[in-house]
Design an enzyme around this catalytic site. Structure first.
Site, PDB file in Angstrom:
ATOM      1  N   THR A 111      -4.899  -0.268  -2.856  1.00  0.00           N
ATOM      2  CA  THR A 111      -5.309   0.964  -2.185  1.00  0.00           C
ATOM      3  C   THR A 111      -6.369   0.614  -1.146  1.00  0.00           C
ATOM      4  O   THR A 111      -7.122  -0.349  -1.312  1.00  0.00           O
ATOM      5  CB  THR A 111      -5.917   1.995  -3.157  1.00  0.00           C
ATOM      6  OG1 THR A 111      -7.234   1.559  -3.558  1.00  0.00           O
ATOM      7  CG2 THR A 111      -5.046   2.185  -4.389  1.00  0.00           C
ATOM      8  N   GLU A 112      -6.414   1.394  -0.078  1.00  0.00           N
ATOM      9  CA  GLU A 112      -7.403   1.142   0.965  1.00  0.00           C
ATOM     10  C   GLU A 112      -8.825   1.291   0.449  1.00  0.00           C
ATOM     11  O   GLU A 112      -9.779   0.770   1.040  1.00  0.00           O
ATOM     12  CB  GLU A 112      -7.178   2.077   2.163  1.00  0.00           C
ATOM     13  CG  GLU A 112      -7.279   3.544   1.876  1.00  0.00           C
ATOM     14  CD  GLU A 112      -5.948   4.190   1.504  1.00  0.00           C
ATOM     15  OE1 GLU A 112      -5.718   5.338   1.897  1.00  0.00           O
ATOM     16  OE2 GLU A 112      -5.129   3.526   0.816  1.00  0.00           O
ATOM     17  N   ALA A 113      -8.993   2.014  -0.683  1.00  0.00           N
ATOM     18  CA  ALA A 113     -10.321   2.194  -1.267  1.00  0.00           C
ATOM     19  C   ALA A 113     -10.850   0.918  -1.915  1.00  0.00           C
ATOM     20  O   ALA A 113     -12.037   0.831  -2.233  1.00  0.00           O
ATOM     21  CB  ALA A 113     -10.307   3.318  -2.294  1.00  0.00           C
ATOM     22  N   GLY A 114      -9.951  -0.076  -2.151  1.00  0.00           N
ATOM     23  CA  GLY A 114     -10.412  -1.352  -2.665  1.00  0.00           C
ATOM     24  C   GLY A 114      -9.742  -1.866  -3.921  1.00  0.00           C
ATOM     25  O   GLY A 114     -10.012  -2.991  -4.341  1.00  0.00           O
ATOM     26  N   ASN A 122       0.857  -1.179   0.000  1.00  0.00           N
ATOM     27  CA  ASN A 122       0.000   0.000   0.000  1.00  0.00           C
ATOM     28  C   ASN A 122       0.891   1.225   0.000  1.00  0.00           C
ATOM     29  O   ASN A 122       1.887   1.275   0.739  1.00  0.00           O
ATOM     30  CB  ASN A 122      -0.914   0.007   1.229  1.00  0.00           C
ATOM     31  CG  ASN A 122      -1.662   1.324   1.398  1.00  0.00           C
ATOM     32  OD1 ASN A 122      -1.129   2.298   1.913  1.00  0.00           O
ATOM     33  ND2 ASN A 122      -2.903   1.351   0.954  1.00  0.00           N
TER      34      ASN A 122
END
Length: 648
Positions: free
Chosen positions: A324-327, A298
């Protein structure tokens, strides 16, 4: 009887009542239901209603200039905000700092997963995320001002271990976004870059007896959306609003539509522009040497996002999986207004599912920015310089990744550098110190990370620090940089200094660094030599790094191969001067030594000038039942081998 769910934005927003709790979707500048935000702002400006709303959101959803949730700044509209990021709605942040509204700054992944808690009727969420940071009740509980009284975070003990319990806030209204809706309200997201938490938000509001309002780009015929393509079923949707103009349904504020970010096409990315050799690229280049081949990574915003560019330039991207933490999983991570998305992604997960993966330890490495750092390795990115920025996913990610690289310039505000003949020169120092006595807010706890033996380094353009159980240690210095002139005078504390080594000179030269061969340990054999006459195998591990378990495996293979060629048990002399072993890998390293000793070594002597390295190595080897002494110099180590041989 079928109910027509398609209404105007104003008709849908009219269903919001005073005091309602609203959850909205969006990530930075992407996937924002702009028509709905605009209609809510319009209604309040024209009528003064609804008042005293609670806004719950994960990442920032706006352009920092008034769009997105920034539209909701009008006094009286909001009573309370629960958010991971305040930086993209500065006027709302200012209201919180001026005690005009209540505010909580909680980790993004925690908020994302709390939607599921609400949907399932759970009272909240148990997690270790946030321990020993400002979210911990012992350090403020995530409250951003003095008028925020209710405790949403509690410290609890379960089977002798500390946990945090985050209280779920029931949701009355969900403002979500999709691409298409059929007459029944079934929603699909084929042209969206991310799916985020729309399903969990819709279920949370619906199961609480609330209202689900979906903004879409278009209406489609009944039955035209395949069942597996329905992201949110119509049973959860109360209102469907077709965006009033295309501009109010842009993919993000800088991109009207990019099919590669939506996964509808694949594009060629081999010819990405390379970065100029400046301080940002130097930092990204040094950080890239920590990349784990075949690992999951990440990258944060700012200096860290340059790592993706360097990885592409050095042809190592095929050996990595960026997330990414968004998916987004895989592909080429997007920057700018598209941050959080990925071109040619392998898959797109819901945001809460991605945080399940992160919280469970799925990340091999994260590279994040840093605004402030202190002597104990604490990092602040959430509140500094009079700004309430928020933590975003920083806490979720940094606390749970196997290894962490914090990356940023040594000073801030006007820093200018020059690179001359492979050396770094500070032309103009930055106005603000980043390495301070005590960070304003603890977004990352160095002490907690050290207790967990989490490998952490801090990369700047002029030097590198390592987290130890006694605080920050200076381990590398850029060529051309003088510690007394360029480092210590610009820090508020003196780090531990034992035997720092030069940063890799290839970082400071234009042209390829041969990064791939380093990451894959393709030249390890060149560090091993055998003197048949003396029966001594010399292993030079000076300035080599054990960053991941595969490094240990590669070293064991290289040494085993050399021993096999020798054809008998060998006396081994090992140079571990400035060899850096990740904190959580000492026992694995000792296991490798035990296996080699049993199979190939007659006797062994190793040396390192650093007292700390010697102690850690000796402790790890003794835990494995090996009483090997680590000497201070090559002369002492070699002498011990000769004495042992002569004594036989």
């Amino acid at each position: 009887m079928r109910i027509n769910k398609v209404v105007s934005a104003d008709e849908a927003i009219a269903r919001i009542r005073p005091g309602d709790v609203i959850a909205t979707t969006g990530f930075v500048q992407s996937c924002i239901p702009e028509s709905l935000h605009a209609a809510l702002e319009r209604r309040f400006v024209e009528t003064g209603a609804p008042r005293d709303l609670t806004l719950i959101m994960c990442a920032g959803a706006g352009d920092s200039k008034g769009l997105g949730t920034g539209r909701l700044h009008h006094e009286g509209l909001l009573k309370r905000v629960i958010a991971a990021n305040f930086g993209r709605m500065p006027k709302v942040a200012a209201a919180a700092q001026e005690d005009k509204i209540q505010g909580y700054n909680l980790p993004q992944g925690v908020i994302s997963k709390l939607y599921r808690s609400c949907a399932s009727g759970s009272p909240g969420l148990f997690t270790k995320v946030g321990l020993h940071t400002y979210v911990d009740p012992r350090l403020g509980g995530g409250k951003v001002n003095s008028v925020t009284k209710e405790d949403l975070v509690r410290l609890v003990e379960v089977e002798g271990k500390e946990w945090l319990f985050y209280k779920a806030t029931p949701i009355n209204v969900a403002l979500i976004r999709a691409t298409s809706a059929d007459p029944n309200g079934n929603l699909s997201m084929e042209k969206e870059a991310l799916t985020l938490d729309v399903l969990a938000q819709a279920m949370a509001a619906h199961n609480n007896g609330g209202v689900v309002i979906a903004q879409v780009e278009r209406l489609v015929a009944d039955g035209s959306i395949k069942p597996k393509d329905v992201k949110v079923p119509g049973i959860l949707v109360d209102c469907v609003v077709v965006a009033e103009t295309p501009e109010l349904h842009r993919m993000n504020y800088g991109v009207m539509y990019d099919p590669s970010l939506a996964g509808e096409v694949r594009v060629t990315v081999d010819n990405l522009p390379t970065m100029n050799l400046d301080e940002r690229k130097i930092i990204a280049r040094r950080a890239s040497f920590e990349l784990p081949p075949n690992g999951v990574i990440n990258l944060g915003v700012g200096a860290p996002d340059g790592v993706a560019n360097v990885a592409n330039e050095e042809k190592v991207t095929p050996y990595l999986v960026m997330t990414t933490e968004a998916g987004a999983v895989g592909g080429v991570l997007a920057g700018g207004s598209s941050f959080g998305s990925s071109a040619n992604a392998h898959s797109i997960l819901d945001q809460n599912q991605m945080f399940d993966f992160y919280h469970g330890g799925g990340l091999d490495l994260t590279c994040l920015g840093m605004a402030e750092c202190d002597s104990m390795g604490n990092v602040n990115t959430s509140k500094f310089g009079g700004r309430l920025n928020g933590c975003g996913g920083f806490i979720d990610i940094s606390q749970n990744a196997r290894a962490v690289v914090f990356a940023g310039t040594f000073t801030a505000g006007g820093l200018e550098i020059a690179i001359e003949d492979g050396k770094l020169r500070i032309v103009k120092e930055g106005r603000a110190r980043k390495f301070v006595n005590q960070v304003e807010q603890v977004t990352f706890s160095g002490k907690y990370a050290a207790q967990k033996s989490q490998p952490v380094i801090y990369v700047t353009e002029r030097c590198v620090f390592q987290l130890t159980d006694h605080g920050l240690e200076l381990i590398e210095v850029a060529p051309g940089i003088d510690i007394e002139r360029d480092i210590l005078p610009h820090m508020a504390f003196k780090p531990h200094i034992h035997n720092p080594i030069p940063m890799n000179p290839a970082i400071f030269r234009d042209g390829p660094m041969d990064l791939l061969s380093d990451l894959l340990n393709q030249k390890l054999g060149e560090r091993i030599s055998y003197d048949a006459e003396r029966n001594v195998l010399s292993v030079d591990l000076s300035a080599w790094s054990v960053r991941k378990k595969s490094d240990i495996t590669d070293l064991q293979k290289a040494i085993s191969s050399a021993c096999e060629k020798a054809g008998k048990r060998v006396n081994t002399l090992i140079n571990q001067d400035s060899c850096r072993i990740a904190e959580d890998l000492y026992d694995d390293y000792a296991n490798m030594v035990a296996q080699l000793s049993k199979a190939y070594y007659a006797r062994t002597a190793r040396y390192a000038t650093s007292a700390l390295t010697r102690q850690k190595l000796q402790d790890a080897l003794r835990r494995r039942g090996l009483q090997t002494r680590v000497y201070e110099s090559a002369k002492e180590a070699a002498a011990s081998l000769e004495e042992a041989t002569a004594a036989e």
